[in-house]
Design a protein around this motif. Sequence first.
Motif, short mmCIF file in Angstrom:
data_model
loop_
_atom_site.label_atom_id
_atom_site.label_comp_id
_atom_site.label_asym_id
_atom_site.label_seq_id
_atom_site.Cartn_x
_atom_site.Cartn_y
_atom_site.Cartn_z
N GLY A 135 -1.38 9.20 -8.95
CA GLY A 135 -2.32 9.15 -7.84
C GLY A 135 -3.62 9.83 -8.18
O GLY A 135 -3.64 10.78 -8.96
N ILE B 165 0.84 -1.20 0.00
CA ILE B 165 0.00 0.00 0.00
C ILE B 165 0.88 1.25 0.00
O ILE B 165 0.61 2.21 -0.72
CB ILE B 165 -0.97 0.01 1.21
N ARG B 166 1.94 1.22 0.77
CA ARG B 166 2.86 2.36 0.81
C ARG B 166 3.51 2.61 -0.54
O ARG B 166 3.72 3.76 -0.94
CB ARG B 166 3.95 2.12 1.87
N LEU C 194 2.18 2.45 -3.30
CA LEU C 194 1.20 3.06 -4.20
C LEU C 194 1.15 4.59 -4.08
O LEU C 194 0.45 5.24 -4.84
CB LEU C 194 -0.19 2.49 -3.93
N ILE C 195 1.88 5.16 -3.13
CA ILE C 195 1.88 6.62 -2.97
C ILE C 195 2.62 7.25 -4.13
O ILE C 195 3.77 6.93 -4.42
CB ILE C 195 2.52 7.04 -1.63
N ASP C 196 1.94 8.16 -4.82
CA ASP C 196 2.53 8.94 -5.91
C ASP C 196 3.19 10.16 -5.28
O ASP C 196 2.51 11.04 -4.76
CB ASP C 196 1.43 9.34 -6.89
N THR D 284 -6.96 6.81 -3.69
CA THR D 284 -6.62 7.25 -2.34
C THR D 284 -7.71 6.84 -1.36
O THR D 284 -7.42 6.35 -0.26
CB THR D 284 -6.38 8.77 -2.30
N VAL E 101 -1.18 12.94 3.90
CA VAL E 101 -1.73 13.06 2.54
C VAL E 101 -2.94 13.96 2.57
O VAL E 101 -3.57 14.14 3.54
CB VAL E 101 -2.09 11.69 1.94
N ALA F 280 -7.34 3.11 -0.80
CA ALA F 280 -6.16 2.82 0.01
C ALA F 280 -6.40 3.17 1.47
O ALA F 280 -6.04 2.40 2.37
CB ALA F 280 -4.94 3.58 -0.53
N PHE G 238 -2.58 8.33 -3.43
CA PHE G 238 -2.33 6.92 -3.74
C PHE G 238 -2.76 6.65 -5.17
O PHE G 238 -3.70 7.26 -5.68
CB PHE G 238 -3.12 6.01 -2.79
#
Length: 83
Positions: free
Chosen positions: A46, A27-28, A30-32, A51, A83, A54, A38
């Motif tokens: 993202g 999951i981490r 996937l952060i843009d 987001t 975020v 997630a 996310f």
Amino acid sequence: MSVFHVVRGYQFLGIPVPDKSNLLHYIRSLIDTESGLFAARVGDKGDLRATGVALSILNALGSFVVCGLCVCVCLSLHVNVCV
């Protein structure tokens, strides 16, 4: 979206999610970093929908905390990402 359904399935069945730390690492990933959101897939841009999904997954895993004016996501490495 399928990760969300799997996590919710485990939750409804009362079964602990196996390899929770690996899932949190995924999951981490996937952060843009450009947008701070996310993404639906690793390397994608993202967006708000991804987001939301997630954050729902993180909430189901008990790794989601609201603090102050931002949302801080506590990941397996005990890193807070606002975020």
